[in-house]
Design a protein around this motif. Sequence first.
Motif, short mmCIF file in Angstrom:
data_model
loop_
_atom_site.label_atom_id
_atom_site.label_comp_id
_atom_site.label_asym_id
_atom_site.label_seq_id
_atom_site.Cartn_x
_atom_site.Cartn_y
_atom_site.Cartn_z
N CYS A 14 0.90 -1.23 -0.24
CA CYS A 14 -0.03 -0.07 0.03
C CYS A 14 1.01 1.31 -0.02
CB CYS A 14 -0.79 -0.14 1.16
SG CYS A 14 -1.74 1.43 1.33
N CYS B 42 0.14 3.14 3.70
CA CYS B 42 0.59 2.42 5.11
C CYS B 42 1.69 1.59 5.00
CB CYS B 42 -0.75 1.78 5.76
SG CYS B 42 -1.20 0.13 4.85
N CYS C 261 -5.73 -3.33 3.36
CA CYS C 261 -5.36 -2.70 4.74
C CYS C 261 -6.63 -1.61 4.99
CB CYS C 261 -4.01 -1.86 4.62
SG CYS C 261 -4.09 -0.54 2.85
N CYS D 106 -6.98 1.38 3.82
CA CYS D 106 -6.73 2.46 3.37
C CYS D 106 -7.66 3.12 2.33
CB CYS D 106 -5.38 2.83 2.80
SG CYS D 106 -4.26 2.61 4.18
#
Length: 179
Positions: free
Chosen positions: A143, A146, A155, A157
């Motif tokens: 990612c 992150c 994740c 995000c």
Amino acid sequence: MFINLSDVLTSEDRVLTMQTETDMTEVSIGGQTFQILKKSPVRFVFTNTGKNKAVIDGQAEMTFAMNCDRCLQSLEREMNLQFSREIHAPEPDGGLSKTADAADDDQSFMEGYQLNVEDLLYNEIMINWPRKVLCKPDCKGICMQCGKDLNTGSCGCDTFVPDPRMAVIKDIFNANKEV
Ligand SMILES: [Zn+2]
Ligand SMILES: [Zn+2]
């Protein structure tokens, strides 16, 4: 490691077979250093092909420590090196009268009649080095926000990338709403 090839270069029809170990432990490519985890001996066949000419045939396997280009996970890659190179004896005058042609051919791994095994192998490794290294063809990478390895799950995000065309439509829509 040097191998003297003067005999092969100067004796007609001479064939020399040999196997040698190399003490290479790593290679530097594009400013990065890669460890050599495993390596086979290098098998060579040197064949005289005429006056002051010979062919080097070589074969070796090496395993390198690399990283996936997308998720950076460390991995091992085996490389099968198999090559055939024509060489010629050095010019009698030390190569001072080298023509443009002679300067063009790549014999940088030869020092006079001596073959520099490591230089030759390095050349071949460079030629065979993969442009892209992936742990698996569909590696999802990490990612950008992150740093999580997305192969192990998402994740959460917000990775929504606004499409500029959608943004225009949205603007029109919002403009209409204000009326
Ligand atoms: Zn990967
Ligand atoms: Zn994330």
